[in-house]
Enzyme design. Structure first.
Site, PDB file in Angstrom:
ATOM      1  N   ASP A  82       9.209   3.000   2.252  1.00  0.00           N
ATOM      2  CA  ASP A  82       8.018   3.805   2.519  1.00  0.00           C
ATOM      3  C   ASP A  82       7.724   3.700   4.011  1.00  0.00           C
ATOM      4  O   ASP A  82       7.189   2.704   4.485  1.00  0.00           O
ATOM      5  CB  ASP A  82       6.836   3.302   1.669  1.00  0.00           C
ATOM      6  CG  ASP A  82       5.577   4.153   1.883  1.00  0.00           C
ATOM      7  OD1 ASP A  82       5.543   4.944   2.846  1.00  0.00           O
ATOM      8  OD2 ASP A  82       4.631   4.002   1.082  1.00  0.00           O
TER       9      ASP A  82
ATOM     10  N   LYS B 206       1.968  11.187   7.215  1.00  0.00           N
ATOM     11  CA  LYS B 206       1.139  10.899   8.386  1.00  0.00           C
ATOM     12  C   LYS B 206       1.566  11.662   9.643  1.00  0.00           C
ATOM     13  O   LYS B 206       1.260  12.835   9.748  1.00  0.00           O
ATOM     14  CB  LYS B 206       1.062   9.392   8.600  1.00  0.00           C
ATOM     15  CG  LYS B 206       0.306   8.738   7.417  1.00  0.00           C
ATOM     16  CD  LYS B 206      -0.310   7.412   7.683  1.00  0.00           C
ATOM     17  CE  LYS B 206      -1.301   7.060   6.579  1.00  0.00           C
ATOM     18  NZ  LYS B 206      -0.948   5.915   5.765  1.00  0.00           N
TER      19      LYS B 206
ATOM     20  N   PHE C  78       0.855  -1.190   0.000  1.00  0.00           N
ATOM     21  CA  PHE C  78       0.000   0.000   0.000  1.00  0.00           C
ATOM     22  C   PHE C  78       0.889   1.239   0.000  1.00  0.00           C
ATOM     23  O   PHE C  78       1.633   1.480   0.949  1.00  0.00           O
ATOM     24  CB  PHE C  78      -0.964   0.062   1.191  1.00  0.00           C
ATOM     25  CG  PHE C  78      -1.874   1.263   1.073  1.00  0.00           C
ATOM     26  CD1 PHE C  78      -3.032   1.202   0.309  1.00  0.00           C
ATOM     27  CD2 PHE C  78      -1.535   2.476   1.647  1.00  0.00           C
ATOM     28  CE1 PHE C  78      -3.849   2.321   0.146  1.00  0.00           C
ATOM     29  CE2 PHE C  78      -2.337   3.614   1.477  1.00  0.00           C
ATOM     30  CZ  PHE C  78      -3.503   3.528   0.732  1.00  0.00           C
TER      31      PHE C  78
END
Ligand SMILES: *Cc1c(COP(=O)(O)O)cnc(C)c1O
Length: 399
Positions: free
Chosen positions: A228, A257, A143
């Site tokens: 990531d 985030k 993802f």
């Protein structure tokens, strides 16, 4: 409008149905707690997918945002601003050895897109790959965001069906399989893009040594390693960055985030100067990327992580929480896994009824991929709050 039901109805009529949220309407939040419109209190065990590591409405980050609002919020990159340089230096200091330049963006997907553009250009201009032949290796069940290019190399039919034609140049290999990486590399391979723990796939923790092995394979083949860390970064797994568990340094790291301290979308790509320098004026950008408000929030978000030692807290409380989860005794539990305060319980049966029961009991948690429940509370959670949560989780999962 007063009841949760009414808010959900109007949202359902006017909002696109690209989410299927749990039936809770949040109206207020503080630290690890949120309240719905009826005033019921819940412990947040999702933390907005780890964007709220510092807790909701952390006073220091809120104050930094308010102060900056009184000065200047947005300049665009057509001009300099008095926040960005210092903020990026701060970010690189926190990232540590191996990173000396950063490029600010807003969302995580934009950071990943930025990394993709950067390593492709590096491939052509530095490695000498023939024009338009660059390949990037990615993992199954990845993802990395929702843009057309990124979903083009997703293996999740929910994420990619009927969004083609997909951007070419991506090769998918299994996760946690260094041999597959070795086999997939060609002279045209410019990078390997991978999550150090697969978050959205259900907190999939690779075998010990995986990161060291892929680091070596990339180095030996002149392939850039892009980690990531948008979800695993900033203390979530018990280190400031997940790759520090194995003492490896990626060539490129994507961040997002929790960099926004739970208040704003703030993302970045960090790398080395000789890689980052493939970007020249005009080759990439974003109207909001690096805007003063985001820099002020990012600075404060980093300060809170460091000053409150949230990485250590995550390591200690994470082990304690994981032990507590492992003690839950029921045949419906298939596996309990995690690192730091990044944990998941996988069941032999569908998880939704259990997340619904948890919500009734005051714990906000969400299932991932039907069978797993992720528990990732804000890192400011206390031991007492974890005990309270463990009690309820045990009761619900053993019922
Ligand atoms: C959430 C996430 C993204 C995408 O971030 P957005 O801000 O939603 O675009 C990318 N990679 C990983 C690992 C993520 O968890």
């Amino acid at each position: 409008m007063t009841s949760s039901k009414e808010y959900m109805e109007i949202e359902s009529i006017h909002g696109a149905h690209n989410y299927h949220p749990i039936s809770v309407v949040i109206a207020k939040a503080k630290g690890p707690w949120v309240w719905d419109v009826e005033g019921k209190k819940y412990l947040d065990c999702l933390s907005a997918y780890s964007a709220v590591n510092q807790g909701h409405a952390h006073p220091k980050i809120v104050e930094a945002l308010k102060d900056q609002l009184d000065r200047v919020a947005l300049t665009s990159r057509a001009f300099h601003n008095d926040r960005m340089g210092l903020y990026l230096k701060h970010l690189l200091d926190v990232c540590g050895e191996g990173f000396d330049m950063a490029l600010p963006m807003n969302t995580g997907a934009e950071a990943v897109e930025t990394a993709i553009k950067m390593v492709r250009r590096w491939g052509y201009e530095v490695k000498g790959v023939e024009k338009d032949k660059a390949e990037i290796i990615v993992c199954a069940n990845n993802f990395h965001g929702r843009t057309t290019t990124i979903v083009g190399f997703s293996t999740d039919p929910l994420a990619n069906t009927n969004f083609g034609p997909y951007t070419p140049g991506f090769i998918v290999i299994p996760y946690n399989d260094p041999e597959a990486l070795k086999d997939a590399i060609t002279p045209n391979t410019v990078a390997f893009l991978v999550e150090p723990i697969q978050g959205e796939a259900g907190v999939i923790v690779p075998s010990e040594g995986y990161l060291r092995k892929i680091r070596d394979i990339c180095t030996n083949n002149n392939v850039l390693l892009i980690l990531d860390e948008i979800q695993t970064g900033f203390g979530r797994t018990g280190k400031m960055f997940c790759h520090q568990h194995e003492g490896v340094i990626p060539d490129v790291m994507t961040l997002g985030k929790a960099l926004g301290g739970g208040l704003l979308p703030v993302s970045a790509v960090v790398s080395r100067k000789e890689i980052m320098e493939v970007f020249i004026p005009g080759s990439h950008g974003s109207t909001f990327g690096g805007f003063p408000l985001a820099c002020a929030v990012g600075d404060a978000a980093l300060d809170v992580l460091v000053e409150e030692k949230l990485d250590q807290r995550s390591a200690e409380l994470g082990s304690y929480f994981l032990e507590g989860l492992q003690k839950i005794d029921h045949s419906r539990i298939k596996e309990v896994r995690g690192k730091g305060l990044f944990t998941a319980v996988e069941l032999h049966e569908k998880a939704r009824p259990y997340t619904e029961k948890l919500i009734e009991e005051g714990i906000l948690a969400k299932e991932t991929h039907d069978f797993a429940i992720r528990f990732a509370p804000p890192l400011v959670i206390t031991k007492e709050e974890i005990d309270w949560a463990l009690n309820i989780i045990t009761k619900v999962l053993e019922s």
